[in-house]
Design a protein around this motif. Sequence first.
Motif, short mmCIF file in Angstrom:
data_model
loop_
_atom_site.label_atom_id
_atom_site.label_comp_id
_atom_site.label_asym_id
_atom_site.label_seq_id
_atom_site.Cartn_x
_atom_site.Cartn_y
_atom_site.Cartn_z
N ALA A 1 0.82 -1.22 0.00
CA ALA A 1 0.00 0.00 0.00
C ALA A 1 0.85 1.27 0.00
CB ALA A 1 -0.91 -0.01 1.23
N ILE A 2 2.17 1.07 -0.01
CA ILE A 2 3.08 2.21 0.14
C ILE A 2 3.80 2.46 -1.19
CG2 ILE A 2 5.09 3.05 1.47
CD1 ILE A 2 2.49 2.59 3.08
N GLY A 3 3.65 3.64 -1.74
CA GLY A 3 4.27 3.96 -3.03
C GLY A 3 5.68 4.51 -2.87
N PRO A 4 6.39 4.67 -4.00
CA PRO A 4 7.79 5.13 -3.92
C PRO A 4 7.94 6.52 -3.30
CG PRO A 4 7.09 4.78 -6.22
CD PRO A 4 5.98 4.33 -5.36
N ASP A 5 6.94 7.38 -3.41
CA ASP A 5 7.04 8.72 -2.82
C ASP A 5 6.69 8.74 -1.34
OD1 ASP A 5 7.80 9.82 -5.18
OD2 ASP A 5 5.78 10.49 -5.74
N VAL B 1 -5.78 7.56 4.58
CA VAL B 1 -4.78 8.53 5.05
C VAL B 1 -4.36 9.47 3.91
CG1 VAL B 1 -2.36 8.69 5.77
CG2 VAL B 1 -3.90 7.08 6.91
N ARG B 2 -4.19 8.89 2.74
CA ARG B 2 -3.68 9.65 1.60
C ARG B 2 -4.67 10.71 1.12
NH1 ARG B 2 0.43 7.49 -1.10
NH2 ARG B 2 -0.17 5.34 -0.64
N ASN B 3 -5.95 10.43 1.36
CA ASN B 3 -6.98 11.33 0.85
C ASN B 3 -7.11 12.58 1.70
OD1 ASN B 3 -8.03 10.70 -1.56
ND2 ASN B 3 -9.31 9.03 -0.75
N GLY B 4 -6.24 13.51 1.47
CA GLY B 4 -6.37 14.84 2.05
C GLY B 4 -6.27 14.92 3.55
N ASP B 5 -7.36 15.36 4.16
CA ASP B 5 -7.31 15.84 5.52
C ASP B 5 -7.80 14.84 6.56
OD1 ASP B 5 -6.23 18.15 6.35
OD2 ASP B 5 -8.16 19.16 6.71
N ALA B 6 -7.80 13.54 6.20
CA ALA B 6 -8.44 12.56 7.07
C ALA B 6 -7.66 12.33 8.36
CB ALA B 6 -8.60 11.25 6.33
N ALA C 1 -3.17 13.11 15.21
CA ALA C 1 -4.64 13.19 15.14
C ALA C 1 -5.10 14.65 15.18
CB ALA C 1 -5.25 12.40 16.29
N LEU C 2 -4.49 15.40 16.08
CA LEU C 2 -4.88 16.80 16.26
C LEU C 2 -4.63 17.62 14.99
CD1 LEU C 2 -5.87 18.54 18.66
CD2 LEU C 2 -3.48 19.08 19.13
N TRP C 3 -3.48 17.37 14.36
CA TRP C 3 -3.12 18.14 13.16
C TRP C 3 -3.51 17.41 11.88
CZ3 TRP C 3 2.55 19.86 14.77
CH2 TRP C 3 2.45 20.79 15.81
N ARG C 4 -4.20 16.32 12.01
CA ARG C 4 -4.68 15.53 10.87
C ARG C 4 -3.54 15.23 9.87
NH1 ARG C 4 -9.66 15.45 12.27
NH2 ARG C 4 -10.55 14.29 10.55
N LEU C 5 -2.54 14.57 10.39
CA LEU C 5 -1.35 14.28 9.58
C LEU C 5 -1.44 12.89 8.96
CD1 LEU C 5 1.38 15.73 11.98
CD2 LEU C 5 0.18 16.87 10.08
N PRO C 6 -0.90 12.74 7.75
CA PRO C 6 -1.03 11.47 7.03
C PRO C 6 -0.05 10.38 7.49
CG PRO C 6 0.14 13.06 5.67
CD PRO C 6 -0.24 13.78 6.92
N ALA D 1 5.77 17.63 7.32
CA ALA D 1 6.44 18.28 6.18
C ALA D 1 5.63 18.06 4.91
CB ALA D 1 7.85 17.71 6.03
N ASP D 2 5.14 16.84 4.71
CA ASP D 2 4.33 16.56 3.51
C ASP D 2 3.08 17.42 3.50
OD1 ASP D 2 6.01 14.71 2.34
OD2 ASP D 2 5.09 13.00 3.35
N LYS D 3 2.44 17.50 4.64
CA LYS D 3 1.19 18.26 4.71
C LYS D 3 1.44 19.74 4.44
CE LYS D 3 -2.97 18.97 7.21
NZ LYS D 3 -4.07 18.18 7.69
N MET D 4 2.50 20.26 5.06
CA MET D 4 2.79 21.69 4.89
C MET D 4 3.14 22.02 3.44
SD MET D 4 4.86 22.49 8.41
CE MET D 4 5.01 24.24 8.20
N GLN D 5 3.73 21.05 2.74
CA GLN D 5 4.12 21.29 1.35
C GLN D 5 3.08 20.78 0.36
OE1 GLN D 5 8.32 20.55 0.68
NE2 GLN D 5 8.73 20.98 2.84
N GLY D 6 1.92 20.39 0.86
CA GLY D 6 0.80 20.03 -0.01
C GLY D 6 1.01 18.74 -0.80
N ARG D 7 1.82 17.84 -0.28
CA ARG D 7 2.07 16.58 -1.00
C ARG D 7 1.16 15.50 -0.44
NH1 ARG D 7 8.23 17.76 -0.16
NH2 ARG D 7 7.80 16.83 1.86
N HIS D 8 0.50 14.75 -1.32
CA HIS D 8 -0.39 13.69 -0.86
C HIS D 8 0.39 12.39 -0.69
CE1 HIS D 8 -4.23 15.82 -0.92
NE2 HIS D 8 -3.58 16.59 -1.79
N ARG D 9 1.15 12.34 0.37
CA ARG D 9 1.98 11.17 0.64
C ARG D 9 1.61 10.58 1.99
NH1 ARG D 9 7.97 13.68 -0.30
NH2 ARG D 9 8.11 13.46 -2.57
N VAL D 10 1.99 9.33 2.15
CA VAL D 10 1.74 8.64 3.42
C VAL D 10 3.09 8.38 4.08
CG1 VAL D 10 0.93 6.46 4.42
CG2 VAL D 10 -0.35 7.52 2.55
N THR D 11 3.16 8.50 5.38
CA THR D 11 4.33 8.01 6.12
C THR D 11 3.89 6.78 6.89
OG1 THR D 11 5.37 10.18 6.31
CG2 THR D 11 6.05 8.51 7.89
#
Length: 324
Positions: free
Chosen positions: A52-56, A222-227, A159-164, A127-137
């Motif tokens: 489920a984890i892509g190269p990015d 997780v990848r879908n935006g602000d979840a 959870a509080l900051w809705r991080l992916p 960092a991903d969220k702040m830079q608008g990248r739809h990535r999962v950690t």
Amino acid sequence: MNHHHALALLQGMLRIRRFEEKATELYTEEKIRGFMHLYIGEEAVAVGAMQAIGPDDAVVSTYREHGHALARGIPAGAIMAEMYGKQEGCSGGRGGSMHLFDRGRRFYGGSAIVSGGLPLAVGLALADKMQGRHRVTACFFGEGAVAEGEFHESINLAALWRLPVLFLCENNLYAMGTALACSESQTDIRLKAAAYNVPAESVDGMDVEAVEAASQRAAGAVRNGDAGPYFLEFHTYRFVAHSMFDAQLYRDKAEVAEWKTRDPIATYIPRLQEEGVLDDATLARMEAEIAAEVAEAVAFAEAGSWEPPATLTRHVYSAEGLAP
Ligand SMILES: Cc1ncc(C[n+]2csc(CCOP(=O)(O)OP(=O)(O)O)c2C)c(N)n1
């Protein structure tokens, strides 16, 4: 399940098993030194989740990370050379078994500190969220980590900051020699994530297809935006000692034997045979390919070089080191 994909899952698990069986021999021969923690028994988690984890995306792991590193695509030779302490290793020979690292593949360790990877994962996701990248950690950790403050601070902030962040808890029931029920008043680990308003599921960690299905679902959410983050607890078991120095006096042989009946590889092979996906010739070819890959990895590590003393201060105090 597509046949080709099912065979790839089996191959992924077998690679990890055979690689670590070889590592055990090499450790006994003192080719590999220091601490070494094997993943034997838990292979379905790394292989299933990594689908489920892509190269990015990013991956953060623990000291029991050979399986995660192999499933992530770090070459077996670079991992083996690292375990030998050779310069050609993925961490330049500085890290060894517990500190595999590969920036290009966004594999951020390999960390010796229980729960130490969780804040790192939260930072990467921020960092991903702040830079608008739809990535999962994706962050792997054992159930022992949920007893640490870092777990609570990390999951709360994510959870509080809705991080992916995809929190992937490998519950093998023991933290070194301590059984879960001896250290936690709440042994249903899912509830700890749920307490932070994080969606949480328990999954059969001995079934690679179940692991993949849950991971795809969770990573998609997780990848879908602000979840925000998602938590998966995998019920799994390590068939071997905690590390190479462990007499395993804390668990019954019968318990180990019972879990071995659920071996993720030994049960998947007949399942694929019954489904007509796998025949003897295919299995033999797969084993031969893996044996060749492992042998090549060992040859690569053997042929590797030691870092010269002149550069030992590099990356320690400054880019140039302390030498004049
Ligand atoms: C902060 C910290 N405390 C204690 C240790 C010693 N230690 C090493 S492994 C381990 C058990 C961790 O168990 P778990 O998180 O369940 O992972 P597993 O080894 O089962 O994969 C402990 C307590 C450590 N490395 N770091």
